[in-house]
Structure formats: structure tokens, C-alpha cells
Design a protein around this motif. Structure first.
Motif, mmCIF file in Angstrom:
data_model
loop_
_atom_site.group_PDB
_atom_site.id
_atom_site.type_symbol
_atom_site.label_atom_id
_atom_site.label_comp_id
_atom_site.label_asym_id
_atom_site.label_seq_id
_atom_site.Cartn_x
_atom_site.Cartn_y
_atom_site.Cartn_z
ATOM 1 N N ASP A 13 -6.496 -1.144 7.456
ATOM 2 C CA ASP A 13 -5.594 -0.156 8.040
ATOM 3 C C ASP A 13 -6.272 0.578 9.202
ATOM 4 N N ASP B 190 1.655 -1.151 11.245
ATOM 5 C CA ASP B 190 1.687 -0.486 9.946
ATOM 6 C C ASP B 190 1.346 0.997 10.078
ATOM 7 N N THR C 25 4.356 2.792 11.456
ATOM 8 C CA THR C 25 5.391 2.870 10.433
ATOM 9 C C THR C 25 5.092 3.998 9.454
ATOM 10 N N ARG C 26 3.817 4.114 9.057
ATOM 11 C CA ARG C 26 3.427 5.212 8.141
ATOM 12 C C ARG C 26 3.621 6.567 8.811
#
Length: 380
Positions: free
Chosen positions: A227, A369, A372-373
Motif C-alpha cells: 500500500d 487503492d 479509493t481509501r
């Protein structure tokens, strides 16, 4: 004599190529001859290790080159005129590296071809290694390198060349990162070190400083699961302070020459981020001043977008949004920057929509990602 991973041959290949080019061989033909000599070394060295591997490779590669050029008489005349081999040494090797970088970054090549040829001829990587680093089939990379060599066949470097192109190629390589086996960032730093050793141009040192400071944060940019970790949330205690100190020292020497360029300005911004013990202690006013300097040096819309972030930190998010409005909306990360500034301004609805828009056009899975978070945090 030969390590299992071919590290010795990889180190010697670019050196030998530099010798052939200095003797007058065109880049493409010389690279072919060096590859043939390296293959012969793989076959013969285990049973007959030479006393001087570099001299052995130079002799074999030069013979293969001259055999491929013209008749025996032409070869003899060429050797008589050009065959005096210079004594090996760090300075000459550095000069060869700079020469090869200029050739591999020829303006006739596309950026992708120049990067591939630089990694093959100057860094000494195999075609298979380059293909794995760029996640393409080996045959595809081989074709790319072959086309690049065909473009350069017959061309010689008889003028200084475009240093700006060389630096762009090196920075492209650095930004590709690594795939676990071939560390392209480390390769770019190694090549830039050699270029800096052979050049008094402060922009070469500026690029080296920029790479070193960015590389110092490498271990903190992603979680163990891959991440993305934003700069403000990275564990600064895990940054490589030795690399940062070296980068700052290199930058200071470059700035002292009083010939400011865009890589030096970028390195100064990176150094200010690295100097802050926490995100809250970042000297944003000085960073904004450096962005103003950088904007005067280049009309890059990416620089203008990054400057909008600095404006938002210094003068408030609404001022940052006004600065971002002047940047073309198709610039990468445009929606992400506006989402961040709207979030800081308390406009959660607009921020949420823009984070979703930015995620849709993200260029990597970790970036997608992460965005999106960020958008999910804005849900009512």
C-alpha cells in the motif's frame, strides 16, 4: 573467474565498449562486437582464465569489430592509426561512461529506446533483465534494442551532445524503481555518479542529489503489503540519513557554482522535505520560493500543479485551488491535488467525487487503492 550472476562481465562490458568507441568504432557496431566478445569469454574463461580480463575483452572485441568492418587491408590501416589502447583508470572510465551515455541517449531515439539502450550498453544489463524490469517479453525488449542500434548505426559522437537528454534518460530509469532482481533506481544512481565524476555541469550533480534524497525514503513509501504511504505519513526515523546527508552535500556544491537548473531546484525542494522532523515542521514558505524558481526555469504543467500544493500550504487551500485552476486538467494527478485541497477546505462532497475521479485514472494499483481509501474517508 566468472561469477554465477555474470557480475564481472557486466562490469567490464561498458568499459570495453567505451574503448572501442574512443578508437573510432560507431556505437552500434561496437556494441555488437562487445556482445560477441562477452559470449566468447563465457565459453573460454572457465577453462582458460586470462591474466587481464579487460585487456582480453578489448582485444577480442576490437578484432571482431575490425573483422566485421572491411577487408584485411582496411583493418590493418585502421589498427595502425587507432589501436593505441589508453591506460585504464578511474578518470578514463568515467569519461567513457559519459561518452556512452551521450550515445545511448541520442536525440534520434525515442525515450523508451534510449532507456533500453542505456541499460544494455552502459549499465551492462542483459536483455532478459531489462525485459523483466519493464514487465515486457524478452523478444519485445530485444526488438526495441535492435531498432535503437539500427538507428544509431554509422553515427559517431563528434560534438558534446545533449546533456539534457542524458539526464532525462537517467531520471526515467530512476523513476522506474525496481522489480526485486534488477534495481533500476540503484542503476540510475550508479550511472549518475559516474556522469557527475566526469562532468563539471552542476545539473548533473543536481540530478544525483535529487536521486539520493528521494532514494533515502524508499523503504518508507509502501507498507509490507504494497500500500502507498504518503510523504506526510511516512516514518521519518526510517529514512536513510546517510543518503540524505550525501545528497545535501552534493546539492550545496552544485548550487555554489551559481548556474541554477531545474534538477537543482527539485533537489532543494526534496532536501527541505527531508530536513523536516515531522510533516508539521515542513518549511512550506521556502518550498514555495523554490517552486517559484523552478517555474521560472521550466513551463512544465506538472511543476505548476505541485506548486499549487505549496500555495495551499502557505496561503490556504482556496488559494491552492485557484492556482490549480490555471493548470490544464489533463495533467496527471490534477484531480488528486484538487481533492486534497477541497478536503483541507472542508468541502467533503467535492473531495469525495474528485478522489473517485483520480482513482479512475491512476497509473498504478497502489495509487488507485490509496485514492479509493481517501475517498472512502469522505463518506457521510
Amino acid at each position: 573467474m566468472i561469477d554465477d550472476d555474470g557480475a564481472r562481465l557486466r562490469e567490464l562490458g561498458p568499459q570495453v565498449l567505451g574503448v572501442l568507441v574512443r578508437r573510432g568504432a560507431d556505437f552500434a557496431s561496437a556494441e555488437d562486437a562487445v556482445q560477441e566478445a562477452l559470449l566468447e569469454a563465457v565459453r573460454r574463461w572457465p577453462a582458460e582464465p586470462p591474466d587481464n580480463p579487460r585487456a582480453w575483452l578489448v582485444t577480442v572485441a576490437w578484432r571482431k569489430y575490425t573483422d566485421a568492418v572491411r577487408s584485411e587491408a582496411a583493418r590493418a590501416r585502421r589498427e595502425e592509426r587507432e589501436y593505441a589502447a589508453p591506460a585504464p583508470g578511474p578518470a578514463q572510465q568515467a569519461d567513457d561512461t559519459l561518452l556512452l551515455l551521450f550515445l545511448a541517449a541520442h536525440p534520434a531515439l525515442t525515450p523508451a529506446s534510449a532507456v533500453a539502450l542505456t541499460l544494455r550498453a552502459v549499465a551492462g544489463l542483459t536483455t532478459a533483465q531489462i525485459a523483466r524490469a519493464y514487465l515486457v517479453p524478452e523478444a519485445t525488449m530485444a526488438q526495441r534494442i535492435s531498432r535503437a542500434k539500427a538507428t544509431l548505426r554509422g553515427k559517431r559522437l563528434n560534438e558534446p551532445g545533449d546533456l539534457g537528454t542524458v539526464l532525462k534518460v537517467l531520471y526515467l530509469i530512476f523513476n522506474e524503481g525496481y522489480d526485486g532482481q534488477v534495481d533500476l533506481a540503484a542503476e540510475a544512481i550508479r550511472l549518475t555518479r559516474q556522469a557527475a565524476a566526469a562532468s563539471e555541469e552542476p545539473e548533473v550533480a543536481g540530478l544525483l542529489a535529487l536521486m539520493l534524497i528521494h532514494h533515502a525514503r524508499r523503504a518508507t513509501r509502501h507498507t509490507d503489503s504494497g500500500d502507498l504511504i504518503p510523504l506526510a505519513q511516512q516514518d521519518r526515523s526510517a529514512w536513510d540519513t546517510t543518503l540524505i546527508a550525501e545528497g545535501v552535500q552534493v546539492l550545496q556544491h552544485a548550487l555554489a557554482r551559481d548556474r541554477l537548473g531545474e534538477y537543482q531546484a527539485q533537489a532543494a525542494i526534496a532536501a527541505l522535505h527531508a530536513d523536516a522532523r515531522s510533516a508539521e515542521e515542513t518549511d512550506w514558505p521556502q518550498i514555495l520560493q523554490w517552486y517559484d524558481e523552478l517555474s521560472a526555469l521550466t513551463d512544465s504543467p506538472v511543476v505548476a500543479l505541485n506548486r499549487a500544493v505549496a500555495v495551499g500550504q502557505v496561503d490556504g487551500p482556496l488559494a491552492g485551488l485557484r492556482a490549480a485552476e490555471a493548470v490544464p486538467p489533463d495533467v496527471p494527478r490534477h484531480a488528486a491535488v484538487r481533492a486534497y485541497l477541497h478536503e483541507r477546505a472542508g468541502n467533503t462532497g467535492q473531495a469525495r467525487a474528485l478522489y473517485a475521479e483520480a482513482a479512475d485514472v491512476a497509473t498504478s494499483i497502489p495509487e488507485r487503492d490509496h485514492l479509493t481509501r481517501q475517498g472512502a474517508r469522505m463518506q457521510p
